[in-house]
Design a protein around this motif. Structure first.
Motif, mmCIF file in Angstrom:
data_model
loop_
_atom_site.group_PDB
_atom_site.id
_atom_site.type_symbol
_atom_site.label_atom_id
_atom_site.label_comp_id
_atom_site.label_asym_id
_atom_site.label_seq_id
_atom_site.Cartn_x
_atom_site.Cartn_y
_atom_site.Cartn_z
ATOM 1 N N ARG A 32 0.839 -1.207 0.000
ATOM 2 C CA ARG A 32 0.000 0.000 0.000
ATOM 3 C C ARG A 32 0.871 1.253 0.000
ATOM 4 N NH1 ARG A 32 -1.878 3.259 4.065
ATOM 5 N NH2 ARG A 32 -0.860 1.951 5.624
ATOM 6 N N ILE A 33 1.915 1.259 0.802
ATOM 7 C CA ILE A 33 2.813 2.418 0.886
ATOM 8 C C ILE A 33 3.537 2.628 -0.438
ATOM 9 C CG2 ILE A 33 4.908 3.285 2.009
ATOM 10 C CD1 ILE A 33 3.909 1.802 4.560
ATOM 11 N N PHE A 34 4.056 1.533 -1.021
ATOM 12 C CA PHE A 34 4.717 1.633 -2.325
ATOM 13 C C PHE A 34 3.762 2.189 -3.378
ATOM 14 C CE2 PHE A 34 8.229 -1.832 -1.731
ATOM 15 C CZ PHE A 34 9.014 -0.896 -1.083
ATOM 16 N N GLY A 35 2.500 1.723 -3.353
ATOM 17 C CA GLY A 35 1.518 2.189 -4.328
ATOM 18 C C GLY A 35 1.311 3.690 -4.243
ATOM 19 N N ARG A 36 1.253 4.219 -3.030
ATOM 20 C CA ARG A 36 1.085 5.665 -2.862
ATOM 21 C C ARG A 36 2.297 6.441 -3.361
ATOM 22 N NH1 ARG A 36 -1.788 6.472 3.079
ATOM 23 N NH2 ARG A 36 -3.834 5.669 2.475
ATOM 24 N N LEU A 37 3.455 5.776 -3.346
ATOM 25 C CA LEU A 37 4.686 6.417 -3.808
ATOM 26 C C LEU A 37 4.997 6.073 -5.264
ATOM 27 C CD1 LEU A 37 6.831 5.815 -0.595
ATOM 28 C CD2 LEU A 37 5.694 7.919 -1.290
ATOM 29 N N LYS A 38 3.992 5.566 -5.973
ATOM 30 C CA LYS A 38 4.063 5.320 -7.419
ATOM 31 C C LYS A 38 5.007 4.177 -7.803
ATOM 32 C CE LYS A 38 2.734 10.028 -8.651
ATOM 33 N NZ LYS A 38 3.019 11.216 -9.479
ATOM 34 N N PHE A 39 5.098 3.193 -6.902
ATOM 35 C CA PHE A 39 5.834 1.968 -7.196
ATOM 36 C C PHE A 39 4.847 0.832 -7.007
ATOM 37 C CE2 PHE A 39 9.340 -1.145 -5.690
ATOM 38 C CZ PHE A 39 9.609 -1.527 -6.998
ATOM 39 N N TYR A 40 4.446 0.200 -8.118
ATOM 40 C CA TYR A 40 3.308 -0.729 -8.104
ATOM 41 C C TYR A 40 3.791 -2.158 -8.298
ATOM 42 C CZ TYR A 40 1.438 3.843 -9.214
ATOM 43 O OH TYR A 40 1.142 5.186 -9.196
ATOM 44 N N LEU A 41 3.591 -2.991 -7.275
ATOM 45 C CA LEU A 41 4.066 -4.371 -7.300
ATOM 46 C C LEU A 41 2.922 -5.329 -7.584
ATOM 47 C CD1 LEU A 41 6.382 -2.860 -5.891
ATOM 48 C CD2 LEU A 41 6.715 -4.847 -4.445
ATOM 49 N N LYS A 42 3.266 -6.412 -8.291
ATOM 50 C CA LYS A 42 2.256 -7.406 -8.671
ATOM 51 C C LYS A 42 1.669 -8.096 -7.449
ATOM 52 C CE LYS A 42 3.025 -10.032 -12.269
ATOM 53 N NZ LYS A 42 3.564 -11.095 -13.141
ATOM 54 N N ASN A 43 2.516 -8.496 -6.507
ATOM 55 C CA ASN A 43 2.046 -9.164 -5.297
ATOM 56 C C ASN A 43 3.099 -9.043 -4.210
ATOM 57 O OD1 ASN A 43 3.966 -11.265 -5.895
ATOM 58 N ND2 ASN A 43 2.466 -12.079 -7.345
ATOM 59 N N ALA A 44 2.759 -9.528 -3.021
ATOM 60 C CA ALA A 44 3.631 -9.357 -1.858
ATOM 61 C C ALA A 44 4.938 -10.124 -1.986
ATOM 62 C CB ALA A 44 2.892 -9.786 -0.592
ATOM 63 N N SER A 45 4.930 -11.267 -2.689
ATOM 64 C CA SER A 45 6.157 -12.065 -2.792
ATOM 65 C C SER A 45 7.257 -11.326 -3.561
ATOM 66 C CB SER A 45 5.870 -13.413 -3.454
ATOM 67 O OG SER A 45 5.534 -13.253 -4.813
ATOM 68 N N VAL A 46 6.873 -10.333 -4.373
ATOM 69 C CA VAL A 46 7.872 -9.539 -5.101
ATOM 70 C C VAL A 46 8.785 -8.805 -4.112
ATOM 71 C CG1 VAL A 46 8.223 -7.638 -6.732
ATOM 72 C CG2 VAL A 46 6.374 -9.276 -7.118
ATOM 73 N N ILE A 47 8.225 -8.371 -2.980
ATOM 74 C CA ILE A 47 9.031 -7.668 -1.979
ATOM 75 C C ILE A 47 10.114 -8.595 -1.444
ATOM 76 C CG2 ILE A 47 8.987 -6.524 0.270
ATOM 77 C CD1 ILE A 47 6.148 -5.632 -0.328
ATOM 78 N N GLU A 48 9.753 -9.842 -1.153
ATOM 79 C CA GLU A 48 10.729 -10.807 -0.647
ATOM 80 C C GLU A 48 11.822 -11.089 -1.677
ATOM 81 O OE1 GLU A 48 9.611 -14.144 1.824
ATOM 82 O OE2 GLU A 48 7.510 -13.548 1.681
ATOM 83 N N GLN A 49 11.413 -11.196 -2.946
ATOM 84 C CA GLN A 49 12.396 -11.461 -3.995
ATOM 85 C C GLN A 49 13.281 -10.241 -4.233
ATOM 86 O OE1 GLN A 49 11.034 -13.831 -7.435
ATOM 87 N NE2 GLN A 49 9.028 -13.855 -6.480
ATOM 88 N N LEU A 50 12.686 -9.046 -4.119
ATOM 89 C CA LEU A 50 13.443 -7.804 -4.305
ATOM 90 C C LEU A 50 14.516 -7.658 -3.231
ATOM 91 C CD1 LEU A 50 13.483 -5.327 -6.191
ATOM 92 C CD2 LEU A 50 11.938 -4.189 -4.600
ATOM 93 N N ALA A 51 14.213 -8.140 -2.021
ATOM 94 C CA ALA A 51 15.175 -8.045 -0.922
ATOM 95 C C ALA A 51 16.375 -8.972 -1.128
ATOM 96 C CB ALA A 51 14.484 -8.382 0.397
ATOM 97 N N LYS A 52 16.258 -9.967 -2.013
ATOM 98 C CA LYS A 52 17.328 -10.951 -2.208
ATOM 99 C C LYS A 52 18.242 -10.642 -3.394
ATOM 100 C CE LYS A 52 15.219 -15.050 -0.124
ATOM 101 N NZ LYS A 52 14.881 -16.474 -0.330
ATOM 102 N N ILE A 53 17.899 -9.645 -4.196
ATOM 103 C CA ILE A 53 18.670 -9.417 -5.429
ATOM 104 C C ILE A 53 20.091 -8.931 -5.107
ATOM 105 C CG2 ILE A 53 16.644 -8.988 -6.857
ATOM 106 C CD1 ILE A 53 18.334 -5.942 -6.341
ATOM 107 N N ASP A 54 21.029 -9.298 -5.992
ATOM 108 C CA ASP A 54 22.421 -8.858 -5.831
ATOM 109 C C ASP A 54 22.991 -8.293 -7.128
ATOM 110 O OD1 ASP A 54 23.009 -11.175 -7.380
ATOM 111 O OD2 ASP A 54 23.078 -12.378 -5.554
ATOM 112 N N THR A 55 22.221 -8.387 -8.206
ATOM 113 C CA THR A 55 22.663 -7.882 -9.510
ATOM 114 C C THR A 55 21.537 -7.048 -10.126
ATOM 115 O OG1 THR A 55 24.022 -9.860 -9.846
ATOM 116 C CG2 THR A 55 23.520 -8.532 -11.800
ATOM 117 N N ILE A 56 21.869 -5.839 -10.594
ATOM 118 C CA ILE A 56 20.859 -4.962 -11.183
ATOM 119 C C ILE A 56 21.281 -4.588 -12.602
ATOM 120 C CG2 ILE A 56 19.540 -2.827 -10.934
ATOM 121 C CD1 ILE A 56 20.159 -2.833 -7.987
ATOM 122 N N LEU A 57 20.387 -4.871 -13.551
ATOM 123 C CA LEU A 57 20.636 -4.568 -14.958
ATOM 124 C C LEU A 57 19.636 -3.514 -15.433
ATOM 125 C CD1 LEU A 57 21.012 -8.236 -16.254
ATOM 126 C CD2 LEU A 57 22.778 -6.765 -15.283
#
Length: 790
Positions: free
Chosen positions: A471-496
């Motif tokens: 909900r907070i991300f949505g208000r800040l114009k960052f729209y995620l498909k579902n909650a599991s995306v947050i968990e996966q986003l926290a694990k990333i180590d490479t950004i392209l």
């Protein structure tokens, strides 16, 4: 020359120009509405605002379904046989005139006793007499005066079910039974021998048994159903220990009164179910109050191009109204059901059905929302407004989640898998011990362990933490498909990153043309071909040339990463890379360029001078410490020196990458153990976005809606990407701290339960209290996190 406009609705009066009482109307429908108002002395409607009305549509037979008694029952809030009350959604409500006329419906028909408008929700609540009037007649009356209601039976049914009345009923039954069983147990609590005579003992015990039956077989049935489904699927879910505890209490208590050896534990049993349901009710009310999904869906940023009076402008899909003319470009999704007006429609419905075979459609055919146009642009007329739930359901379709969900286990599932087995083992061991030491305590110990160790707090911490952050991300114009995306986003180590349209801004790009002058016909063909494409460079160039006339193409083709091709009867054009258009003489490019050839003759090129997004250097410097960074661009290396000056020295810069090259690059790094975040546009980078662990599409007020991406980031918030990733990591820490609190609570509770010092009913009271504490902690923590993001 000034065009005459309709006195009622303000639209231009053209072929169906009608004059009445020295006033101009665009059609007989608007004239009829004016006549109705004149006959009922309501012409002051036009004094509040000029041309406030809407043209009434042809609705003959459209609302015959409103004669069905079952449907009327669903749509009405009150019906005593003489009066009915219904709340109808009126999309056209937009001004004080609308409010005035809708709140004076009784002057149009005396059978309407009251009508009240909610301007914010665009609804009117109508009370009417059913003896000489009906819901259908009310809808027809509203339609005749230009306020046709929007009626969706699905919306009404889902709207009424938002409050789970079944849970309230079960809570009421459990509470009633619990109170009575406690009352009947008082004599034994206080050992009142004078009252607790032999002839009453049996009666009171069987009364307690009777009160427990609806509690076990009705109020607690959800726990048994969930446990059964879990066992059937060979999964140990969190409801199994609860269902087992209830069942053991009931069987033991029933056995005691049948054999006349005791009173049983009906007080603990009914109290347990009552407090469990009370905790569930609290969770439901809190979840609805925070409205996680509803809030983030309402900010869903998909846009579409609307054609109005020859002009094209992007609008939010939720602003689409019935009758709007929409332009759907190549590779864009159809956001609403519509009728094909013109263009070569070749619709891919794989986003809806999973079947990838495209279907050809002719002018006049109906097109369904969710289809993707695959052969040039088409124009459609919208048949209805957009349903939020449909779009988000489409985005979250399991068909597009399989690759990313495979091999990814959520934090909650990792812990919950072992939790139930551990709790059952402790309960069995403790009960076995007390059977040999003090058999009278064995049942209480077994039940208390199962209840006090219920993993509700663990089950709640992740949904409330991640849901609130959605909900907070949505208000800040960052729209995620579902909650599991947050968990996966926290694990990333490479950004392209893609370059064009991702780290560069299309709105600020400067363009120059060098080459042979294009003829008027070639300019028209160029503009018409660009109109079909959704590529960022095509959109930028089309916007520059939009004043040219548009003509229909006989053929259109788009080759991702190379260019586009358009053809009419007399001419053909190629737009794209130098190689694609047939430029044989290589030259050093100074910047990104789009080359053009007509009828296989090279004409020249449009050169784009990139304007990089605000804060890009700071963003990359923030990311460089913890992440491997790379730019994957389909363009040439002309921007190499500029990017070296702009970005950190360790950033990899790779050019001339086709869509498949990007996908293979990501796959290679994943095979080496990397968790990859890909940021690009929703079209050319679809394969890369789908292959990555997390794919983010950048939105610059265009239609980037694609199941390939996991999130959509508004371009204005691009420089905040580091903070969004940091917040995702912080959310995982909040969940882990919740687990720590839950562990200490369970450890303390288990100590008292195993040692026989905790009654089941006390355990049932403590369980929802622990859930409440977890919800409060996670909500406050994520809100603080949200304040830092702002």
């Amino acid at each position: 020359m000034n065009k005459t406009t309709c006195f009622h609705c303000g639209d231009p009066c053209e072929s169906q120009h009608v004059t009445y009482q020295e006033k101009d109307f665009c059609c007989n429908g608007c004239k009829t509405v004016y006549e109705i108002f004149s006959e009922n002395d309501l012409t002051c409607y036009y004094d509040l605002q000029q041309t406030p009305g809407a043209t009434p549509q042809d609705i003959e037979g459209k609302y015959d379904f409103l004669e069905d008694k079952i449907i009327i029952e669903k749509l009405t809030e009150f019906n005593d046989g003489k009066h009915q009350i219904a709340t109808l959604t009126i999309p056209h409500i937009h001004c004080s005139s609308c409010i005035w006329i809708l709140e004076n419906l009784n002057k149009l028909n005396p059978n309407i006793t009251a009508s009240k408008v909610n301007f914010g929700k665009k609804t009117v609540r109508i009370t009417y007499k059913t003896e000489a009037f009906s819901l259908k007649e009310a809808v027809l009356l509203l339609s005749k005066i230009g306020y046709e209601p929007y009626i969706s039976l699905e919306d009404f049914s889902t709207g009424k079910s938002k409050v789970n009345r079944s849970l309230i009923y079960k809570l009421g039954v459990a509470g009633f039974a619990f109170g009575n069983v406690m009352f009947l147990s008082f004599p034994e609590y206080f050992e009142v021998n004078e009252f607790w005579l032999e002839q009453y003992k049996t009666v009171f015990r069987w009364l307690m048994f009777t009160f427990s039956l609806p509690v076990v077989f009705y109020a607690a049935q959800d726990y048994f159903v969930s446990a059964y489904k879990g066992l059937k699927s060979k999964l140990l879910n969190i409801d199994i220990p609860i269902a087992l505890g209830i069942l053991v209490l009931f069987i033991r208590s029933t056995a005691e009164i049948v054999l006349n050896i005791g009173t049983g534990f009906f007080d603990s049993l009914t109290g347990l179910v009552f407090f469990l349901l009370l905790g569930k009710y609290f969770q439901q009310r809190t979840y609805n109050f925070l409205s996680f999904e509803r809030d983030y869906k309402s900010y869903f940023p998909i846009a579409v191009t609307k054609i109005h009076k020859g002009e094209e402008k992007p609008i939010q899909v939720y602003d689409i109204k019935k009758g709007d003319r929409l332009l759907i470009r190549n590779e864009e999704l159809i956001p609403v059901d519509g009728i094909l007006i013109n263009g070569n429609a070749n619709i891919d419905y794989s986003f809806v059905t999973g079947e990838s075979e495209a279907v050809k459609k002719a002018s006049g055919d109906k097109l369904f929302a969710g289809g993707k146009q695959t052969s040039g642009s088409i124009e459609i007329e919208a048949l209805n407004a957009v349903e939020q739930s449909y779009l988000t359901q489409l985005w979250s379709n399991d068909v597009f989640n399989k690759n990313k969900e495979d091999g990814f286990t959520t934090l909650t599932n990792t812990i919950s898998k072992r939790f139930t087995i551990t709790v059952l083992s402790i309960a069995i061991v403790a009960t076995t011990f007390w059977l040999f030491v003090d058999a009278t305590k064995a049942l209480n110990v077994f039940t208390s362990v199962l209840i006090i160790a219920c993993p509700c707090a663990i089950a709640l911490s992740a949904p409330f933490t991640l849901g609130n952050l959605l909900r907070i991300f949505g208000r800040l114009k960052f729209y995620l498909k579902n909650a599991s995306v947050i968990e996966q986003l926290a694990k990333i180590d490479t950004i392209l990153f893609d370059k064009t349209g991702t780290i560069t801004s299309n709105k600020k790009t400067k363009t120059t043309y060098r080459g042979s002058k294009l003829t008027p016909n070639e300019e028209i063909l160029l503009t018409s071909t660009l109109r079909h494409s959704n590529h960022p460079l095509s959109r930028s160039l089309y916007k520059l040339l939009q004043q040219n006339n548009i003509e229909s193409l006989d053929y259109f083709e788009e080759h991702l990463g190379e260019g586009i091709y358009g053809k009419t009867q007399n001419e053909s054009i190629k737009i794209g890379s130098a190689k694609y258009v047939g430029q044989l003489q290589p030259e050093t490019e100074l910047s990104t360029a789009v080359h053009i050839s007509t009828n296989n003759t090279y004409k020249g090129k449009f050169t784009f001078y990139n304007a990089y997004r605000k804060g890009i250097s700071k963003l990359f410097n923030q990311l460089k410490t913890n992440y491997d960074l790379a730019i994957l661009s389909g363009d040439n290396a002309s921007e190499l020196n500029n990017l070296k000056k702009l970005l950190p020295s360790k950033t990899k810069l790779i050019f001339n990458q086709k869509p498949n090259d990007k996908l293979e690059y990501i796959k290679h790094h994943q095979n080496n153990g990397a968790n990859v975040l890909m940021i690009g546009d929703g079209l050319n980078d679809a394969g890369a976005l789908a292959q990555s662990n997390v794919g983010i599409a950048i939105s610059e007020n265009i239609n980037v809606f694609s199941p390939a991406c996991d999130a959509i980031l508004d371009a204005s918030k691009f420089n905040q990407l580091y903070h969004y990733i940091k917040a995702s990591k912080a959310a995982i820490k909040i969940i882990k701290w919740s687990f720590v609190f839950s562990f200490f609570y369970n450890a303390i509770g288990l100590y008292f339960a195993i040692t026989g010092q905790l009654m089941p009913v006390i355990a049932a009271i403590l369980m929802p209290l622990s859930s409440i504490s977890i919800v409060i902690f996670t909500t406050i923590a994520t809100n603080i996190l949200g304040q830092k993001l702002k």
